[in-house]
Design a protein around this motif. Sequence first.
Motif, PDB file in Angstrom:
ATOM      1  N   ALA A 105     -21.608 -57.823  39.907  1.00 39.80           N
ATOM      2  CA  ALA A 105     -22.196 -59.015  40.526  1.00 39.80           C
ATOM      3  C   ALA A 105     -21.125 -59.896  41.144  1.00 39.80           C
ATOM      4  O   ALA A 105     -21.262 -60.362  42.292  1.00 39.80           O
ATOM      5  N   ALA A 106     -20.047 -60.131  40.408  1.00 40.45           N
ATOM      6  CA  ALA A 106     -18.967 -60.971  40.927  1.00 40.45           C
ATOM      7  C   ALA A 106     -18.337 -60.360  42.168  1.00 40.45           C
ATOM      8  O   ALA A 106     -18.079 -61.054  43.164  1.00 40.45           O
ATOM      9  N   SER A 107     -18.100 -59.061  42.121  1.00 37.61           N
ATOM     10  CA  SER A 107     -17.447 -58.384  43.238  1.00 37.61           C
ATOM     11  C   SER A 107     -18.319 -58.391  44.489  1.00 37.61           C
ATOM     12  O   SER A 107     -17.870 -58.762  45.579  1.00 37.61           O
ATOM     13  N   MET A 108     -19.581 -58.010  44.337  1.00 39.45           N
ATOM     14  CA  MET A 108     -20.447 -57.892  45.516  1.00 39.45           C
ATOM     15  C   MET A 108     -20.836 -59.247  46.095  1.00 39.45           C
ATOM     16  O   MET A 108     -20.935 -59.397  47.318  1.00 39.45           O
ATOM     17  N   MET A 109     -21.041 -60.251  45.246  1.00 40.43           N
ATOM     18  CA  MET A 109     -21.358 -61.576  45.771  1.00 40.43           C
ATOM     19  C   MET A 109     -20.166 -62.163  46.515  1.00 40.43           C
ATOM     20  O   MET A 109     -20.322 -62.777  47.578  1.00 40.43           O
ATOM     21  N   SER A 110     -18.977 -61.976  45.960  1.00 37.75           N
ATOM     22  CA  SER A 110     -17.776 -62.481  46.640  1.00 37.75           C
ATOM     23  C   SER A 110     -17.578 -61.791  47.979  1.00 37.75           C
ATOM     24  O   SER A 110     -17.310 -62.442  49.001  1.00 37.75           O
ATOM     25  N   MET A 180      -8.975 -61.167  49.106  1.00 41.04           N
ATOM     26  CA  MET A 180      -9.825 -62.340  49.294  1.00 41.04           C
ATOM     27  C   MET A 180      -9.223 -63.563  48.610  1.00 41.04           C
ATOM     28  O   MET A 180      -8.436 -63.441  47.653  1.00 41.04           O
ATOM     29  N   GLN A 181      -9.581 -64.736  49.100  1.00 41.96           N
ATOM     30  CA  GLN A 181      -9.068 -65.977  48.537  1.00 41.96           C
ATOM     31  C   GLN A 181      -9.530 -66.152  47.093  1.00 41.96           C
ATOM     32  O   GLN A 181     -10.678 -65.885  46.758  1.00 41.96           O
ATOM     33  N   GLY A 182      -8.613 -66.589  46.262  1.00 43.89           N
ATOM     34  CA  GLY A 182      -8.919 -66.835  44.862  1.00 43.89           C
ATOM     35  C   GLY A 182      -8.647 -65.657  43.954  1.00 43.89           C
ATOM     36  O   GLY A 182      -8.678 -65.798  42.732  1.00 43.89           O
TER      37      GLY A 182
END
Length: 357
Positions: A105-110, A180-182
Amino acid sequence: MSPTDRVDRTGDATEKLSTGSGVPRTRNGVTAVLRRPELASIVGAVGVFVLFMVVAPSFRSLDSFATVLYTASTLGIVALAVGLLMIADEFDLSTGVAVTTTALAASMMSYNWHLQTWVGSLLALAVALAVGFFNGWMVTKTGVPSFLITLATFLMLQGLNLAVTKMITNAVATPTISDMQGFEICRRIFAGSFSVFGVSVKITVLWWVLFVLVAHVVLFRTKFGNWVFAVGGNPSAARAVGVPVDRVKIILFMVVAASCWFVGQHNLYNFDSIQAGQGVGNEFFYIIAAVVGGVAMTGGKGTAVGTAVGALIYGMTTQGIVYAGWNPDWLKFFVGAVLLLAVLSNNSFSKFTEARK
């Protein structure tokens, strides 16, 4: 709880003291030690440590210890939360795939929403807490055993992990997000390393120790900890004296989900890409670590330190077999044997201490 209600600080849920006495029976130091739920696991940990120190020379290095601690920490963070839930006499079989769900979820949303990765991680935490709330709410409102509810959640999450990942990415793994940023700051938080005597140690070890300390304080120094033991020991009696049994269970399911999220973020920022099929089967290792650490399968008994020792035994076993040059195909047999011995030892210690009361 009324003043006459008490939870024994060894981790056993005890019956309410009679109002007339008001004073617990005294025990000598030896008996108090023998009543510790994690005693058998500590003895077992020493035995496993000595075994591999003797048969595996490479096990003796500081680098090896760092690897053992890393393995134990990634297992132990979730096992700690699972142990707390088991003290309240509930189980969660969805943890293995939930770790992967939060990472996906974290990977795909980002990636797909062009977010900074820490925003994607926070959104994934919301997803995790929602899953935990769902499990807890279903268990408390339907009365269906948590074994069945979380087994259903396990299957649903497993299907979602694969189906949604393939639908969005046209693959079974997420794309890289390292540019990616962050990403770098999240990597330092969840998957960074630090040096001790020239040896690189993963930051998950520090997080694990911190979580164990917090859980220990909560269990044995707060009202909520008393509630956890009371709910696991006798939920009807706990409800009769005002303990919010349903709320306690829902919170614990959400704590388990949050621990899955944390390890999921570690996996994401440590490996950058996540396979949709990861995590299946790990739920049993989390339960094993808790049981080996002295958490009772019937609830009402256990400690945070015990779950940490159980995870450490697993870490020493998995890495010790490699360092000893043994066939890794025997790993699960060895883990199963350790589980059986731990259960038998815990039962023996319980019978012994009950006889001395």
